[in-house]
Design a protein around this motif. Sequence first.
Motif, PDB file in Angstrom:
ATOM      1  N   ALA B  94       0.823  -1.215   0.000  1.00 39.56           N
ATOM      2  CA  ALA B  94       0.000   0.000   0.000  1.00 39.56           C
ATOM      3  C   ALA B  94       0.856   1.264   0.000  1.00 39.56           C
ATOM      4  O   ALA B  94       0.414   2.318  -0.424  1.00 39.56           O
ATOM      5  N   VAL B  95       2.084   1.120   0.497  1.00 41.28           N
ATOM      6  CA  VAL B  95       2.926   2.305   0.654  1.00 41.28           C
ATOM      7  C   VAL B  95       3.992   2.305  -0.443  1.00 41.28           C
ATOM      8  O   VAL B  95       4.760   1.345  -0.552  1.00 41.28           O
ATOM      9  N   PRO B  96       4.046   3.360  -1.243  1.00 44.21           N
ATOM     10  CA  PRO B  96       5.069   3.416  -2.295  1.00 44.21           C
ATOM     11  C   PRO B  96       6.467   3.318  -1.701  1.00 44.21           C
ATOM     12  O   PRO B  96       6.718   3.831  -0.601  1.00 44.21           O
ATOM     13  N   ARG B  97       7.351   2.699  -2.451  1.00 41.58           N
ATOM     14  CA  ARG B  97       8.687   2.455  -1.936  1.00 41.58           C
ATOM     15  C   ARG B  97       9.413   3.743  -1.543  1.00 41.58           C
ATOM     16  O   ARG B  97      10.149   3.768  -0.553  1.00 41.58           O
ATOM     17  N   ASP B  98       9.219   4.804  -2.322  1.00 40.84           N
ATOM     18  CA  ASP B  98       9.947   6.029  -1.968  1.00 40.84           C
ATOM     19  C   ASP B  98       9.416   6.639  -0.672  1.00 40.84           C
ATOM     20  O   ASP B  98      10.169   7.276   0.078  1.00 40.84           O
ATOM     21  N   LEU B  99       8.148   6.386  -0.380  1.00 47.52           N
ATOM     22  CA  LEU B  99       7.604   6.848   0.897  1.00 47.52           C
ATOM     23  C   LEU B  99       8.172   6.033   2.058  1.00 47.52           C
ATOM     24  O   LEU B  99       8.514   6.578   3.117  1.00 47.52           O
ATOM     25  N   VAL B 100       8.300   4.715   1.858  1.00 47.16           N
ATOM     26  CA  VAL B 100       8.921   3.861   2.883  1.00 47.16           C
ATOM     27  C   VAL B 100      10.329   4.342   3.175  1.00 47.16           C
ATOM     28  O   VAL B 100      10.732   4.496   4.335  1.00 47.16           O
ATOM     29  N   GLU B 101      11.069   4.607   2.110  1.00 49.84           N
ATOM     30  CA  GLU B 101      12.470   5.001   2.313  1.00 49.84           C
ATOM     31  C   GLU B 101      12.581   6.390   2.938  1.00 49.84           C
ATOM     32  O   GLU B 101      13.421   6.611   3.809  1.00 49.84           O
ATOM     33  N   ALA B 102      11.723   7.303   2.488  1.00 51.44           N
ATOM     34  CA  ALA B 102      11.750   8.651   3.074  1.00 51.44           C
ATOM     35  C   ALA B 102      11.429   8.581   4.565  1.00 51.44           C
ATOM     36  O   ALA B 102      12.067   9.238   5.388  1.00 51.44           O
ATOM     37  N   SER B 103      10.467   7.740   4.919  1.00 54.21           N
ATOM     38  CA  SER B 103      10.090   7.605   6.320  1.00 54.21           C
ATOM     39  C   SER B 103      11.230   7.000   7.127  1.00 54.21           C
ATOM     40  O   SER B 103      11.528   7.439   8.239  1.00 54.21           O
ATOM     41  N   SER B 104      11.874   5.977   6.546  1.00 55.39           N
ATOM     42  CA  SER B 104      12.968   5.324   7.247  1.00 55.39           C
ATOM     43  C   SER B 104      14.115   6.301   7.509  1.00 55.39           C
ATOM     44  O   SER B 104      14.683   6.335   8.604  1.00 55.39           O
ATOM     45  N   ARG B 105      14.416   7.127   6.506  1.00 53.65           N
ATOM     46  CA  ARG B 105      15.479   8.123   6.701  1.00 53.65           C
ATOM     47  C   ARG B 105      15.066   9.174   7.734  1.00 53.65           C
ATOM     48  O   ARG B 105      15.854   9.558   8.596  1.00 53.65           O
ATOM     49  N   ALA B 106      13.825   9.624   7.642  1.00 55.07           N
ATOM     50  CA  ALA B 106      13.356  10.647   8.586  1.00 55.07           C
ATOM     51  C   ALA B 106      13.392  10.115  10.014  1.00 55.07           C
ATOM     52  O   ALA B 106      13.747  10.836  10.955  1.00 55.07           O
ATOM     53  N   VAL B 107      13.020   8.852  10.178  1.00 60.58           N
ATOM     54  CA  VAL B 107      13.026   8.240  11.503  1.00 60.58           C
ATOM     55  C   VAL B 107      14.451   8.136  12.038  1.00 60.58           C
ATOM     56  O   VAL B 107      14.714   8.453  13.204  1.00 60.58           O
ATOM     57  N   SER B 108      15.390   7.701  11.202  1.00 62.87           N
ATOM     58  CA  SER B 108      16.781   7.601  11.656  1.00 62.87           C
ATOM     59  C   SER B 108      17.280   8.952  12.149  1.00 62.87           C
ATOM     60  O   SER B 108      17.917   9.058  13.201  1.00 62.87           O
ATOM     61  N   ARG B 109      16.956   9.992  11.358  1.00 64.82           N
ATOM     62  CA  ARG B 109      17.417  11.324  11.729  1.00 64.82           C
ATOM     63  C   ARG B 109      16.739  11.782  13.024  1.00 64.82           C
ATOM     64  O   ARG B 109      17.387  12.275  13.944  1.00 64.82           O
ATOM     65  N   ALA B 110      15.441  11.583  13.100  1.00 62.83           N
ATOM     66  CA  ALA B 110      14.699  12.065  14.267  1.00 62.83           C
ATOM     67  C   ALA B 110      15.120  11.316  15.539  1.00 62.83           C
ATOM     68  O   ALA B 110      15.209  11.908  16.619  1.00 62.83           O
ATOM     69  N   GLU B 111      15.390  10.025  15.407  1.00 59.68           N
ATOM     70  CA  GLU B 111      15.825   9.279  16.594  1.00 59.68           C
ATOM     71  C   GLU B 111      17.153   9.812  17.114  1.00 59.68           C
ATOM     72  O   GLU B 111      17.376   9.899  18.323  1.00 59.68           O
ATOM     73  N   MET B 112      18.028  10.145  16.176  1.00 59.87           N
ATOM     74  CA  MET B 112      19.319  10.676  16.583  1.00 59.87           C
ATOM     75  C   MET B 112      19.132  12.036  17.269  1.00 59.87           C
ATOM     76  O   MET B 112      19.694  12.279  18.338  1.00 59.87           O
ATOM     77  N   THR B 113      18.345  12.890  16.653  1.00 68.19           N
ATOM     78  CA  THR B 113      18.083  14.212  17.246  1.00 68.19           C
ATOM     79  C   THR B 113      17.403  14.060  18.604  1.00 68.19           C
ATOM     80  O   THR B 113      17.698  14.796  19.551  1.00 68.19           O
ATOM     81  N   TRP B 114      16.488  13.097  18.688  1.00 71.58           N
ATOM     82  CA  TRP B 114      15.744  12.895  19.928  1.00 71.58           C
ATOM     83  C   TRP B 114      16.681  12.597  21.108  1.00 71.58           C
ATOM     84  O   TRP B 114      16.478  13.110  22.210  1.00 71.58           O
ATOM     85  N   ARG B 115      17.703  11.763  20.863  1.00 69.72           N
ATOM     86  CA  ARG B 115      18.619  11.447  21.969  1.00 69.72           C
ATOM     87  C   ARG B 115      19.228  12.715  22.551  1.00 69.72           C
ATOM     88  O   ARG B 115      19.322  12.893  23.765  1.00 69.72           O
ATOM     89  N   GLU B 116      19.636  13.597  21.656  1.00 72.63           N
ATOM     90  CA  GLU B 116      20.237  14.853  22.099  1.00 72.63           C
ATOM     91  C   GLU B 116      19.178  15.771  22.721  1.00 72.63           C
ATOM     92  O   GLU B 116      19.404  16.378  23.771  1.00 72.63           O
ATOM     93  N   ALA B 117      18.022  15.829  22.083  1.00 77.01           N
ATOM     94  CA  ALA B 117      16.963  16.719  22.584  1.00 77.01           C
ATOM     95  C   ALA B 117      16.493  16.283  23.964  1.00 77.01           C
ATOM     96  O   ALA B 117      16.249  17.108  24.852  1.00 77.01           O
ATOM     97  N   ARG B 118      16.382  14.970  24.161  1.00 75.93           N
ATOM     98  CA  ARG B 118      15.943  14.498  25.469  1.00 75.93           C
ATOM     99  C   ARG B 118      16.992  14.815  26.519  1.00 75.93           C
ATOM    100  O   ARG B 118      16.670  15.284  27.615  1.00 75.93           O
ATOM    101  N   ARG B 119      18.261  14.556  26.152  1.00 74.88           N
ATOM    102  CA  ARG B 119      19.338  14.796  27.103  1.00 74.88           C
ATOM    103  C   ARG B 119      19.316  16.249  27.582  1.00 74.88           C
ATOM    104  O   ARG B 119      19.528  16.529  28.763  1.00 74.88           O
ATOM    105  N   THR B 120      19.040  17.164  26.662  1.00 70.91           N
ATOM    106  CA  THR B 120      19.104  18.588  26.997  1.00 70.91           C
ATOM    107  C   THR B 120      17.725  19.205  27.208  1.00 70.91           C
ATOM    108  O   THR B 120      17.603  20.411  27.339  1.00 70.91           O
ATOM    109  N   ALA B 121      16.673  18.352  27.240  1.00 70.89           N
ATOM    110  CA  ALA B 121      15.298  18.840  27.440  1.00 70.89           C
ATOM    111  C   ALA B 121      14.964  19.959  26.459  1.00 70.89           C
ATOM    112  O   ALA B 121      14.386  20.974  26.824  1.00 70.89           O
TER     113      ALA B 121
END
Lengths: 497, 497
Positions: B94-121
């Motif tokens: 149901a999900v186009p491949r480029d959407l899957v990949e865009a989401s996967s990249r966005a998630v990787s980036r956001a998870e990384m940012t989240w670690r820093e954002a949580r650490r520093t509130a």
Amino acid sequence: MQAYRALESRFARLAALQDAAGILGWDAQTLMPEGAAGPRADQLAVLKGLAHDILTGPETVDGLAAAEDEAAGLGPWEGANLREMRRAWIHASAVPRDLVEASSRAVSRAEMTWREARRTADFPLLAPDLAEVLRLQREIGAAKGAVLGLAPYDALLDGYDPGLRRARIDPLFADLRTWLPDLVARARAAQAADASPQALDGPFPVDLQRAIGLVLMEAAGFDFTRGRLDISLHPFCGGATDDVRITTRYDESDVTRALMGVLHETGHALYEQGRPAAFRQQPVGAARGMSLHESQSLIVEMQACRTREFAGYLAPLLARTFGRDGGAWSADNLHRLYTRVEPGFIRVDADEATYPAHILLRYEIETAMIAGDLGVPDLPGAFNDGMRDLLGLTVPDDRVGCLQDIHWPGGAWGYFPTYTLGALAAAQLFRAARADEPDLLPALGRGDFTPLRVWLRRHVHAQGSLLETDELLAAATGAPLGTEAFRAHLEARYAAP
Amino acid sequence: MQAYRALESRFARLAALQDAAGILGWDAQTLMPEGAAGPRADQLAVLKGLAHDILTGPETVDGLAAAEDEAAGLGPWEGANLREMRRAWIHASAVPRDLVEASSRAVSRAEMTWREARRTADFPLLAPDLAEVLRLQREIGAAKGAVLGLAPYDALLDGYDPGLRRARIDPLFADLRTWLPDLVARARAAQAADASPQALDGPFPVDLQRAIGLVLMEAAGFDFTRGRLDISLHPFCGGATDDVRITTRYDESDVTRALMGVLHETGHALYEQGRPAAFRQQPVGAARGMSLHESQSLIVEMQACRTREFAGYLAPLLARTFGRDGGAWSADNLHRLYTRVEPGFIRVDADEATYPAHILLRYEIETAMIAGDLGVPDLPGAFNDGMRDLLGLTVPDDRVGCLQDIHWPGGAWGYFPTYTLGALAAAQLFRAARADEPDLLPALGRGDFTPLRVWLRRHVHAQGSLLETDELLAAATGAPLGTEAFRAHLEARYAAP
């Protein structure tokens, strides 16, 4: 460059699959619960099949042809990468898929039977499965040979060590045969006249052995941000790109073996960790072949760490760690322990002077079997005759005879010679490194591997598969692979007056 | 059956790839050296892409149509397997491949940012990446919803828990809202009137904590030939078929949490290990969904192991192992420690009575955000308002507020409700099991999980995905999912006169 770039991305995907299999294989030998063996075999088979599809698929075929048409525009690394891609493709596509699968199944079965046969010293139990593995190896050799224009055994050799041929091995091994028995005899006579080494008194708790192993790995230059040390029944160096995992096993009654095992695998690991960063996921960034790989483990274990200099560093470290002292813990005694020459049944336990005899025997046998000149039923007899001729030993049973190694049931025919070629290369490289780096040996006496490691990184590790093996050795040492440095090394270490 | 059989073998290959990714994911969280993160991400991305290709490829499409034509000849398990194959295909295709990949990249980036954002509130640091993840989640929900005929949030829910809909959740959660605050208030009042539990006096060496964890896993029925216990920063249950790997983390100053963590993950593991052997590599052999999965961890941790009966078994085991005695080590005190109700900021630390409030809040927020009624900049305010309304707490900073969980930056929208649905199901299943097995509670008092495990194996684990969640619950307990058993459980444990 467009076709070449597309191939690079295809081969990077292939490397990722092989890396995944590398971690799963490591896990299977270190941590995996026994009940997971079946599903794990499925996982590895699926990964292997997908890797084969990527490597042999039409996009690779067309891409190779297109990239070779535009090869004139490639730099030396890219050109060598394309050459190695083609080599990988030839090896993978030469063998029909049903033959690959039949061989994989036969090997799984034979390895399982082998464990039982070795335990009970029952060669006839293994014989039918081994015959099937041999039959399929001969077919694989013939199929690859037809494409490569090689005899079957040469084609098998080429899979482990690109460019290696019987015509290259035979004169080297023939030369060893002329002088090695006499050298071993003289070494033993010299040892008999000397004081026997005193055994180190245990026990040696595993956690302390592990702690020393980690100190030695660190000293040798192992990068712990890109690798680990763990435990397995059969020590090995495995893992994946930037994730090199070595293993050892510990015996609380003997500290000497685990440590040398760690140093041996560390040598392999330094090669893997030192592969050229820009090409680590590409064929040209791979280690050159199994002979050079073994040279890197042996240069650390045999050439560097069994020197008197290194014993001068290691002995006090051991004594301090285990809280012992006395003559057994002196550097001289440790060096004597680590340079003992004594013919024995088991290849993996052999010292470096008698080790080649184990390989000469296996080489003779496996070339005859692949040629069809020796049948499976005649293997034990031929093996035992050879042990008597080459090492003067009477094999009491096949457990310590022709059943001791997994290579033949495991389908690794054409692999054995690389152990001794590696020993020759190690001696040759070490001699060249010492000539270039006068502080190399004194540094080892301080536990400092830097001169050796920097030299190896530059002349071997960072070269990846840019050069052929003899080209690399010639560039690093001034000559292609020969026996002379190895002979000089053994003479100096074991038979000096 | 030919088309169906071909699909089975295709889905077994898919399972092998997912299993391979399961072990690599486990390794990344337990043992992997930090420098391997990049190559490991490549490996997992390649495996994910290949799995997607197998699942959505033309052979699957054609095979599903052909097998559905011949479905009348299939037995109930095969028929359900075909239904689950179709379900997996719908979600993947149901999900186009480029959407899957865009989401996967966005998630990787956001998870990384989240670690820093949580650490520093620092929520504003995360906001742009989180907005991108949300945008892509809404697109994914819309794409799946268009195929499934569902609203976007329902389509996301369906990915975690097949068949789950807002229309099913809303009345359950609305009901919880009516009585839970009062129950919590009464529980706290009762505790205030009672003696405070005494803290256990540490330290608690890790090796002893681990030893007790292994004893408890063994008692619960964890099969160590098909699984392991290790350490990770965030405890989880992962691994692969017949290779179930749970993790915990140890705190030498507190023994209670690691043990309950081990028991919680053991509940998940029993589900995985108990999946139907004949279909373990097939979609119908998978666990039914995340609500039932969570019910299996909570039935072990909350329903079974926080009973007074189990405290009677555990308390002397702890006292003996750590060589302690005195009132703090009594079963009564341990039970009081393990049934403390106290509103707090952190969801994963919450007791079972206040936990649903954390979920109600997150459910309200994420449904509004997917619907487009709440924007990312307004998230912290909405979160903090909800914490005040639902738990009476003033959030001091976003670190212990809306930044505490990885789910949102991690792209797991539609996952949170399954925690509380799992708690409802656990209570309902446990009540049914007790009615069927009168010895269940007394056995737990002896450290014997057999009656509970046998009941769960039969009614839940071995069912795989044969039935829909409510069908399974109705067959096992006589009713689809409801709040009544959970309410009765909390009343009995926390608010009984």
